[in-house]
Design an enzyme around this catalytic site. Sequence first.
Site, PDB file in Angstrom:
ATOM      1  N   HIS A  34       0.176  -1.176  -0.016  1.00 52.05           N
ATOM      2  CA  HIS A  34       0.042   0.289   0.254  1.00 52.05           C
ATOM      3  C   HIS A  34       0.829   0.970  -0.009  1.00 52.05           C
ATOM      4  CE1 HIS A  34      -4.054  -1.551   0.151  1.00 52.05           C
ATOM      5  NE2 HIS A  34      -3.294  -2.623   1.030  1.00 52.05           N
ATOM      6  N   THR A  35       2.036   1.396  -0.675  1.00 54.64           N
ATOM      7  CA  THR A  35       2.616   2.043  -0.398  1.00 54.64           C
ATOM      8  C   THR A  35       3.239   2.473  -2.431  1.00 54.64           C
ATOM      9  OG1 THR A  35       4.538   1.010  -1.159  1.00 54.64           O
ATOM     10  CG2 THR A  35       4.317   2.181   1.049  1.00 54.64           C
ATOM     11  N   SER A  67     -11.629 -18.869 -22.073  1.00 53.96           N
ATOM     12  CA  SER A  67     -10.794 -18.985 -20.942  1.00 53.96           C
ATOM     13  C   SER A  67     -11.153 -20.176 -20.648  1.00 53.96           C
ATOM     14  CB  SER A  67     -10.605 -17.632 -19.776  1.00 53.96           C
ATOM     15  OG  SER A  67     -10.429 -18.892 -18.662  1.00 53.96           O
ATOM     16  N   GLY A 124      -8.322 -14.088  -7.462  1.00 52.86           N
ATOM     17  CA  GLY A 124      -8.600 -13.427  -6.228  1.00 52.86           C
ATOM     18  C   GLY A 124      -8.449 -13.452  -5.156  1.00 52.86           C
ATOM     19  N   GLY A 126      -5.058 -12.269  -5.249  1.00 52.08           N
ATOM     20  CA  GLY A 126      -4.229 -11.481  -4.510  1.00 52.08           C
ATOM     21  C   GLY A 126      -2.132 -11.670  -4.721  1.00 52.08           C
ATOM     22  N   LEU A 127      -2.222 -12.351  -5.807  1.00 52.39           N
ATOM     23  CA  LEU A 127      -1.223 -12.507  -6.431  1.00 52.39           C
ATOM     24  C   LEU A 127      -1.312 -11.964  -8.713  1.00 52.39           C
ATOM     25  CD1 LEU A 127      -0.058 -16.348  -6.157  1.00 52.39           C
ATOM     26  CD2 LEU A 127       0.512 -14.093  -4.317  1.00 52.39           C
ATOM     27  N   SER A 129      -3.790 -11.526 -11.093  1.00 55.84           N
ATOM     28  CA  SER A 129      -3.943 -12.449 -12.129  1.00 55.84           C
ATOM     29  C   SER A 129      -4.883 -11.323 -12.877  1.00 55.84           C
ATOM     30  CB  SER A 129      -5.350 -13.264 -11.581  1.00 55.84           C
ATOM     31  OG  SER A 129      -6.081 -13.053 -10.494  1.00 55.84           O
ATOM     32  N   ASP A 174       1.471  -3.613  -9.441  1.00 56.75           N
ATOM     33  CA  ASP A 174       1.617  -4.762  -9.692  1.00 56.75           C
ATOM     34  C   ASP A 174       2.132  -5.224 -11.643  1.00 56.75           C
ATOM     35  OD1 ASP A 174       0.256  -5.498  -7.997  1.00 56.75           O
ATOM     36  OD2 ASP A 174      -1.376  -5.196  -8.125  1.00 56.75           O
ATOM     37  N   TYR A 224     -10.446  -0.463   0.222  1.00 57.06           N
ATOM     38  CA  TYR A 224      -9.147  -0.550  -0.838  1.00 57.06           C
ATOM     39  C   TYR A 224      -9.333   1.288  -1.730  1.00 57.06           C
ATOM     40  CZ  TYR A 224      -5.177  -0.262  -4.671  1.00 57.06           C
ATOM     41  OH  TYR A 224      -4.048   0.595  -5.123  1.00 57.06           O
TER      42      TYR A 224
END
Length: 390
Positions: A34-35, A67, A124, A126-127, A129, A174, A224
């Site tokens: 969160h920076t 997909s 979902g 947090g990596l 996607s 990201d 967020y």
Amino acid sequence: MTDQTLEQIFEQQFGQSSTHRFFAPGRINLIGEHTDYNGGHVFPCALTLGTHAVARKRDDVVFRFYSLNFEDDGIIEVAGDDLTPQSAHGWANYAKGMIHVLREAGYRIDTGCDILIKGDIPNGAGLSSSASLELVIGVLLDKLYNLDIDRIDLVKYGQQVENQYIGVNSGIMDQFAIGMGKAGSGLLLDCETLDYTYAPLDLSGYTIIIMNTNKRRELADSKYNERRSECEAALAYLQQYRPYASLGQWSMNEFETVSFEDERLERRARHAISENERTLQALDALKEDRLEAFGQLMNASHRSLRVDYEVTGKELDTLVEAAWAQPGVLGARMTGAGFGGCAIAIVEDDTVETFMTAVGHAYETEIGYPASFYTATVGDGAREVEQEVI
């Protein structure tokens, strides 16, 4: 699933063989959470897990997407002159968004294409996607249409898809990690200037373990955006004292001279500023081969995210606290936006199996359902891959 199987499925779905294959990784952030949207530093790395795509240009102006992660959706067909977001298109909106953003930037994408996607990042978790999908589509379009896009520009276009098309107010970390990643290295990024440095990750004798809470988090629906607003309000208050353009320009020494009227905003700013300092200290620790110090900074990061930023929650805290209690653990912390998703730990190689068993037991006992564990390998960024069977 092998890449050859992807090509076979492409031909089954679309009736012709694919001509190109691409890959974009997921990412973890080792420290600096969160920076990115606060003008600070982050220290992510790309993974060997990610999003695979095979594709072929078409002669007409139709785009077709399929997909293997959302097979029930079938083939999603879109007219090239109607790329507006539609809830019914789900995951394909990220692909449509990249086409739209590149066209808006002046790139010529005048015919359609068929695209098959297969991701091995848990959705979902947090990596990243979604950013991985944006960047695999970006490198795919760049190659198929000979667009010659500068890589950092492509990273920025990926962020535009997220911010302007999807409507999630995310920072650039990201997409940058996924677009610019390098095997065996972390990437220290100044999110204010986009200056970056590769730092060799020599974790000899240790393994990075990803711990998935299996609690789904939807970034757009989480807190967020609320945290971003709080940081903007905290910065506006702090600008009475110093005319800095972002929280990332503040030092903790400067911050501690300020009295806040709003204790909540004070805590949000304290996290952003202290986390930025921890991230810079972490780079120094790695350069100097002080792995224990690096691990302690990871632990301090999680405590700050829990207490000052309040983005962890019971599931992530349970995983991380169980990890801290195990022998052979350098450090552990949540990674990503929080509110569920994943944590990471750096663990001695010879304790990996006992670590996963013990932490998994503690988590399931407390939470009531199991966590998932993955060993992470640091890989290269988004790219075309060769047409060979693996």
